[in-house]
Design a protein around this motif. Structure first.
Motif, PDB file in Angstrom:
ATOM      1  N   TYR A 109     -85.461  16.988 -37.706  1.00 54.07           N
ATOM      2  CA  TYR A 109     -85.073  15.134 -36.955  1.00 54.07           C
ATOM      3  C   TYR A 109     -84.611  15.277 -36.860  1.00 54.07           C
ATOM      4  O   TYR A 109     -83.996  15.567 -37.824  1.00 54.07           O
ATOM      5  CB  TYR A 109     -86.767  15.110 -37.460  1.00 54.07           C
ATOM      6  CG  TYR A 109     -86.339  13.289 -37.275  1.00 54.07           C
ATOM      7  CD1 TYR A 109     -86.891  13.662 -35.896  1.00 54.07           C
ATOM      8  CD2 TYR A 109     -86.052  12.726 -38.068  1.00 54.07           C
ATOM      9  CE1 TYR A 109     -87.310  11.787 -35.745  1.00 54.07           C
ATOM     10  CE2 TYR A 109     -85.941  11.001 -37.465  1.00 54.07           C
ATOM     11  CZ  TYR A 109     -87.058  10.629 -36.471  1.00 54.07           C
ATOM     12  OH  TYR A 109     -86.852   9.596 -36.170  1.00 54.07           O
ATOM     13  N   ARG A 132     -79.745   3.689 -36.082  1.00 56.17           N
ATOM     14  CA  ARG A 132     -81.093   3.466 -36.249  1.00 56.17           C
ATOM     15  C   ARG A 132     -80.080   2.263 -37.834  1.00 56.17           C
ATOM     16  O   ARG A 132     -79.253   2.109 -37.704  1.00 56.17           O
ATOM     17  CB  ARG A 132     -80.868   4.687 -37.580  1.00 56.17           C
ATOM     18  CG  ARG A 132     -79.627   5.147 -38.040  1.00 56.17           C
ATOM     19  CD  ARG A 132     -80.224   6.453 -38.478  1.00 56.17           C
ATOM     20  NE  ARG A 132     -79.164   6.517 -39.673  1.00 56.17           N
ATOM     21  CZ  ARG A 132     -78.721   8.407 -39.184  1.00 56.17           C
ATOM     22  NH1 ARG A 132     -79.205   9.051 -38.523  1.00 56.17           N
ATOM     23  NH2 ARG A 132     -77.540   8.053 -40.508  1.00 56.17           N
ATOM     24  N   ARG A 159     -91.504  16.589 -29.577  1.00 54.75           N
ATOM     25  CA  ARG A 159     -92.318  15.882 -29.947  1.00 54.75           C
ATOM     26  C   ARG A 159     -93.728  17.067 -30.638  1.00 54.75           C
ATOM     27  O   ARG A 159     -93.672  18.268 -30.660  1.00 54.75           O
ATOM     28  CB  ARG A 159     -92.611  15.737 -28.780  1.00 54.75           C
ATOM     29  CG  ARG A 159     -91.968  14.510 -28.191  1.00 54.75           C
ATOM     30  CD  ARG A 159     -93.152  13.862 -27.549  1.00 54.75           C
ATOM     31  NE  ARG A 159     -92.047  12.954 -26.914  1.00 54.75           N
ATOM     32  CZ  ARG A 159     -92.777  11.572 -26.988  1.00 54.75           C
ATOM     33  NH1 ARG A 159     -92.854  11.230 -27.989  1.00 54.75           N
ATOM     34  NH2 ARG A 159     -91.446  10.066 -26.961  1.00 54.75           N
ATOM     35  N   TYR A 198     -87.606   7.017 -41.411  1.00 49.73           N
ATOM     36  CA  TYR A 198     -87.701   6.981 -39.895  1.00 49.73           C
ATOM     37  C   TYR A 198     -88.755   8.449 -39.681  1.00 49.73           C
ATOM     38  O   TYR A 198     -89.664   8.082 -38.488  1.00 49.73           O
ATOM     39  CB  TYR A 198     -86.769   7.405 -39.078  1.00 49.73           C
ATOM     40  CG  TYR A 198     -85.511   5.762 -38.989  1.00 49.73           C
ATOM     41  CD1 TYR A 198     -85.623   5.212 -36.916  1.00 49.73           C
ATOM     42  CD2 TYR A 198     -85.068   5.385 -39.248  1.00 49.73           C
ATOM     43  CE1 TYR A 198     -85.342   4.363 -36.519  1.00 49.73           C
ATOM     44  CE2 TYR A 198     -84.582   3.795 -39.039  1.00 49.73           C
ATOM     45  CZ  TYR A 198     -84.870   3.649 -37.533  1.00 49.73           C
ATOM     46  OH  TYR A 198     -84.480   2.046 -37.248  1.00 49.73           O
ATOM     47  N   PHE A 199     -88.625   9.298 -40.259  1.00 49.42           N
ATOM     48  CA  PHE A 199     -89.463  10.446 -40.109  1.00 49.42           C
ATOM     49  C   PHE A 199     -90.520   9.810 -40.509  1.00 49.42           C
ATOM     50  O   PHE A 199     -92.031   9.974 -39.885  1.00 49.42           O
ATOM     51  CB  PHE A 199     -88.703  11.700 -40.700  1.00 49.42           C
ATOM     52  CG  PHE A 199     -89.884  12.754 -40.466  1.00 49.42           C
ATOM     53  CD1 PHE A 199     -90.170  13.072 -39.011  1.00 49.42           C
ATOM     54  CD2 PHE A 199     -90.184  13.067 -41.204  1.00 49.42           C
ATOM     55  CE1 PHE A 199     -90.761  14.352 -38.776  1.00 49.42           C
ATOM     56  CE2 PHE A 199     -91.095  14.433 -40.792  1.00 49.42           C
ATOM     57  CZ  PHE A 199     -91.132  15.234 -39.926  1.00 49.42           C
ATOM     58  N   ARG A 211     -82.919   8.006 -42.504  1.00 51.08           N
ATOM     59  CA  ARG A 211     -83.817   9.440 -41.741  1.00 51.08           C
ATOM     60  C   ARG A 211     -85.146   9.617 -41.926  1.00 51.08           C
ATOM     61  O   ARG A 211     -85.961   9.702 -41.226  1.00 51.08           O
ATOM     62  CB  ARG A 211     -82.506  10.594 -41.671  1.00 51.08           C
ATOM     63  CG  ARG A 211     -83.514  11.262 -41.021  1.00 51.08           C
ATOM     64  CD  ARG A 211     -82.095  13.076 -40.934  1.00 51.08           C
ATOM     65  NE  ARG A 211     -81.942  13.565 -42.225  1.00 51.08           N
ATOM     66  CZ  ARG A 211     -82.502  14.709 -42.089  1.00 51.08           C
ATOM     67  NH1 ARG A 211     -83.299  15.318 -41.550  1.00 51.08           N
ATOM     68  NH2 ARG A 211     -82.467  15.238 -43.722  1.00 51.08           N
ATOM     69  N   TYR A 270     -92.234   8.505 -38.159  1.00 49.80           N
ATOM     70  CA  TYR A 270     -92.755   8.750 -36.840  1.00 49.80           C
ATOM     71  C   TYR A 270     -94.112   9.590 -36.455  1.00 49.80           C
ATOM     72  O   TYR A 270     -94.969   9.525 -35.962  1.00 49.80           O
ATOM     73  CB  TYR A 270     -91.612   9.640 -36.450  1.00 49.80           C
ATOM     74  CG  TYR A 270     -91.622  11.103 -35.297  1.00 49.80           C
ATOM     75  CD1 TYR A 270     -92.000  10.353 -34.630  1.00 49.80           C
ATOM     76  CD2 TYR A 270     -91.288  11.886 -35.683  1.00 49.80           C
ATOM     77  CE1 TYR A 270     -91.841  11.243 -32.387  1.00 49.80           C
ATOM     78  CE2 TYR A 270     -91.526  13.491 -34.603  1.00 49.80           C
ATOM     79  CZ  TYR A 270     -92.619  12.845 -33.190  1.00 49.80           C
ATOM     80  OH  TYR A 270     -92.296  13.881 -32.380  1.00 49.80           O
ATOM     81  N   ALA A 276     -82.003  11.340 -36.848  1.00 50.29           N
ATOM     82  CA  ALA A 276     -83.003   9.921 -36.125  1.00 50.29           C
ATOM     83  C   ALA A 276     -82.396   9.166 -34.896  1.00 50.29           C
ATOM     84  O   ALA A 276     -81.038   9.788 -34.744  1.00 50.29           O
ATOM     85  CB  ALA A 276     -82.634   9.188 -37.506  1.00 50.29           C
ATOM     86  N   ARG A 287     -97.076   7.004 -36.849  1.00 49.18           N
ATOM     87  CA  ARG A 287     -97.580   6.495 -36.034  1.00 49.18           C
ATOM     88  C   ARG A 287     -98.005   7.762 -34.781  1.00 49.18           C
ATOM     89  O   ARG A 287     -99.132   7.991 -33.955  1.00 49.18           O
ATOM     90  CB  ARG A 287     -96.095   6.336 -35.035  1.00 49.18           C
ATOM     91  CG  ARG A 287     -95.810   5.152 -35.375  1.00 49.18           C
ATOM     92  CD  ARG A 287     -94.453   4.545 -33.870  1.00 49.18           C
ATOM     93  NE  ARG A 287     -93.578   5.466 -33.467  1.00 49.18           N
ATOM     94  CZ  ARG A 287     -92.446   5.984 -33.941  1.00 49.18           C
ATOM     95  NH1 ARG A 287     -92.329   5.645 -35.202  1.00 49.18           N
ATOM     96  NH2 ARG A 287     -90.989   7.256 -34.305  1.00 49.18           N
ATOM     97  N   ILE A 288     -97.985   9.032 -35.542  1.00 45.37           N
ATOM     98  CA  ILE A 288     -98.859  10.182 -34.482  1.00 45.37           C
ATOM     99  C   ILE A 288     -99.721  10.754 -34.807  1.00 45.37           C
ATOM    100  O   ILE A 288    -100.903  10.572 -33.812  1.00 45.37           O
ATOM    101  CB  ILE A 288     -97.699  11.278 -34.676  1.00 45.37           C
ATOM    102  CG1 ILE A 288     -96.347  11.255 -33.675  1.00 45.37           C
ATOM    103  CG2 ILE A 288     -98.604  12.643 -33.999  1.00 45.37           C
ATOM    104  CD1 ILE A 288     -95.624  13.008 -33.680  1.00 45.37           C
TER     105      ILE A 288
END
Length: 71
Positions: A44, A50, A3, A57-58, A54, A61, A46, A64-65
């Motif tokens: 990474y 999905r 992560r 999605y990355f 990809r 991601y 996906a 969000r972090i």
């Protein structure tokens, strides 16, 4: 892939030169390529179920972090 932490997500964005808060579909092709290179650098993958690329999605991601903040 382990992560990402807040600091590593910010570092990836600055190293590869993309804005994590920009809509993926509105990004320039150069920014989209930067997102893909960043995803490749951290290996990474996906989700199997999905519904999109990809890169998208990355980018989500990483966003969000960063939005979650340094906790």
């Amino acid at each position: 892939m382990a992560r990402l932490t807040y600091a590593s997500a910010r570092a990836i964005c600055s190293t590869f030169g993309f804005n994590p808060f920009e809509d993926f579909h509105a990004m320039s092709s150069g920014s989209k390529e930067a997102v893909i290179r960043a995803a490749d650098s951290v290996k990474y993958k996906a989700p199997k179920s999905r519904n999109g690329s990809r890169g998208r999605y990355f980018a989500a991601y990483v966003r969000r972090i960063i939005e979650r903040g340094d906790k």
